[in-house]
Design an enzyme around this catalytic site. Structure first.
Site, PDB file in Angstrom:
ATOM      1  N   LYS A 177      -7.025   5.098  -7.150  1.00  0.00           N
ATOM      2  CA  LYS A 177      -7.053   6.413  -6.513  1.00  0.00           C
ATOM      3  C   LYS A 177      -8.417   7.073  -6.681  1.00  0.00           C
ATOM      4  O   LYS A 177      -8.886   7.796  -5.805  1.00  0.00           O
ATOM      5  CB  LYS A 177      -5.922   7.287  -7.067  1.00  0.00           C
ATOM      6  CG  LYS A 177      -4.526   6.714  -6.763  1.00  0.00           C
ATOM      7  CD  LYS A 177      -3.423   7.562  -7.372  1.00  0.00           C
ATOM      8  CE  LYS A 177      -2.055   6.959  -7.112  1.00  0.00           C
ATOM      9  NZ  LYS A 177      -1.856   5.673  -7.825  1.00  0.00           N
ATOM     10  N   CYS A 225       5.265   6.962  -9.496  1.00  0.00           N
ATOM     11  CA  CYS A 225       5.836   5.835  -8.749  1.00  0.00           C
ATOM     12  C   CYS A 225       7.287   5.666  -9.193  1.00  0.00           C
ATOM     13  O   CYS A 225       7.688   4.631  -9.713  1.00  0.00           O
ATOM     14  CB  CYS A 225       5.024   4.560  -8.945  1.00  0.00           C
ATOM     15  SG  CYS A 225       4.707   4.093 -10.653  1.00  0.00           S
TER      16      CYS A 225
END
Length: 451
Positions: free
Chosen positions: A275, A389
């Protein structure tokens, strides 16, 4: 990435050796060890085949354990039980089985004979597997009464998903048992998804675009063999995870307008840097990539170097900013918080067997603490993207709503919310999801109200 059984270089490796390796992985998982480090202990020549067999066995482990209980009321010693369950997991799903049942039985018995730990159980394993071949339909029917066997998840996990997603729980569990494809995020400082798809097609590699920045391969390949790897044209990243950087930047760029100083962004819990890299690919900004693990910070540096990107990498605990923060507030914070990983079971089938029911509350407490600690580091008018997640609401929706309720200066902006895992599985279609192929994820965008 999940290699196929007997894919090169393991094609020349006897199946019995691969079965021994897969049984060792199952033993490690049952002992509480993640599959990833356990695979590192496997001989390099064996590793591709062992990984493929272990992935398959862990996806069918619930059924295999239920079958073993029918075949032997008392479990054999751990090493023999692991080998037997691997063989049963590989043999019980005829459509998806990588080898014929008779081949598996023959090679599982050979594997038992070739190890001192299982030698004395070889005849027992042979008897159980031969009986399974004779009575397969009846034994499979008996195990249909067990949710563990039907869904191949622990009972507590099934109950939790059903509670959190009462109309979609079956599709979520079904999707978890499917194989995830290899998905790339294209570095648009180097190329575009359309150009990269053409480059793959020119090499007879099937691919198609997904989302704004992603490409899905129709068949997994060794990543380093793909065009442009060394040149930093892409990174491996699931399509759901690819939403994080745009979610943060889109809001900030809209607020910033033209000509302001470069955005200051904190990527908390940043390793291995996917990211972080995406933020830098999309915008000219100053990113601090923070992670508590020094070795994982080295991976951030390596990944950024390959992509031709730079960030300020800091080893530190996100919950203790006094040890690393320079006192200057951030325009944006990306918090990819530690979680159960319940959304990425397709890619990590061991997760469901490693987690315990108490993990959810323990991890949710860490998430709450991180949100509360990092929020003061954000400028008024800045944005924090909270993501996990996970498909569990305690780590997603409930966490974000509780934080907004406790912080009057926090505004919960329009956000994707819970993205439920889905792929090429019949019935696993969630029309509110943004893409048709991705892991389970949760996103909330929080904006800090100006004083």
């Amino acid at each position: 990435m999940q290699p196929q059984p007997n894919s090169s270089p393991s094609a020349q490796v006897p199946l019995w050796r691969q079965l021994q390796g897969a049984a060792s992985i199952l033993l490690a998982v049952r002992d509480g060890q993640s599959m990833t480090p356990a695979l590192e202990d496997v001989d390099a020549q064996l590793r591709p085949g062992v990984q493929a067999l272990a992935f398959h066995a862990l996806r069918w482990l619930g059924r295999a354990e239920a079958l073993r209980q029918q075949l032997a009321k008392r479990p054999p010693p751990p090493e023999a039980d692991a080998l037997l369950c691997v063989a049963l997991a590989l043999a019980c799903g005829e459509e998806a089985a990588p080898y014929t049942a008779h081949t598996l039985v023959d090679q599982a018995v050979e594997a038992a004979k070739r190890s001192d730990a299982t030698l004395h159980q070889a005849s027992f394993i042979n008897g159980c597997l031969r009986r399974f071949l004779r009575e397969r339909d009846a034994l499979m029917a008996l195990t249909e009464k067990s949710p563990l066997a039907v869904w191949n998840h622990p009972q507590w996990w099934i109950d939790r998903v059903r509670k959190d997603h009462p109309t979609q729980w079956q599709d979520i569990l079904r999707a978890n048992n499917s194989r995830a494809p290899l998905i790339l995020r294209i570095n648009e400082r180097k190329t575009t998804p359309a150009q990269y798809v053409q480059a793959l097609l020119a090499m007879d590699i099937g691919a198609f675009p997904i989302g704004e920045h992603g490409v899905v391969l129709t068949e997994a390949r060794p990543v380093m063999s793909l065009p442009g790897f060394a040149e930093g044209h892409f990174s491996v990243q699931d399509a759901a995870a690819q939403l994080a950087a745009p979610l943060l930047l889109d809001g900030l760029m809209a607020v910033a307008g033209e000509g302001p100083p470069r955005l200051r962004i904190l990527d908390a819990c940043a390793a291995p840097g996917g990211k972080t890299a995406h933020l830098l690919e999309l915008a000219d900004c100053d990113v601090t990539a923070l992670d508590i693990d020094a070795r994982r910070c080295e991976r951030i540096a390596q990944n950024l170097a390959r992509l031709g990107l730079q960030a300020h990498i800091v080893v530190g605990d996100a919950s203790r900013p006094g040890n690393w923060w320079d006192g200057q507030p951030y325009d944006g914070i990306l918090l990819d918080a530690p979680c159960t990983a319940s959304g990425i079971v397709r890619r990590h089938p061991d997760v469901r067997w490693l987690r315990r029911p108490t993990d959810i509350a323990q991890l949710a407490a860490i998430q709450t603490r991180l949100l509360a600690t990092l929020w003061p580091l954000l400028k008024p008018g800045g944005r924090l993207v909270y993501c996990t997640c996970s498909v569990f609401r305690a780590e997603g929706e409930q966490q974000a709503q509780a934080f907004a309720a406790d912080h009057p200066d926090a505004v919960l902006m329009p956000s994707p919310g819970h993205l439920l895992p889905q792929g090429s599985v019949k019935g696993a279609v969630f029309p509110d999801n943004l893409m048709r192929e991705h892991d389970g994820f949760y996103y909330a965008v929080l904006e800090k109200r100006s004083a």
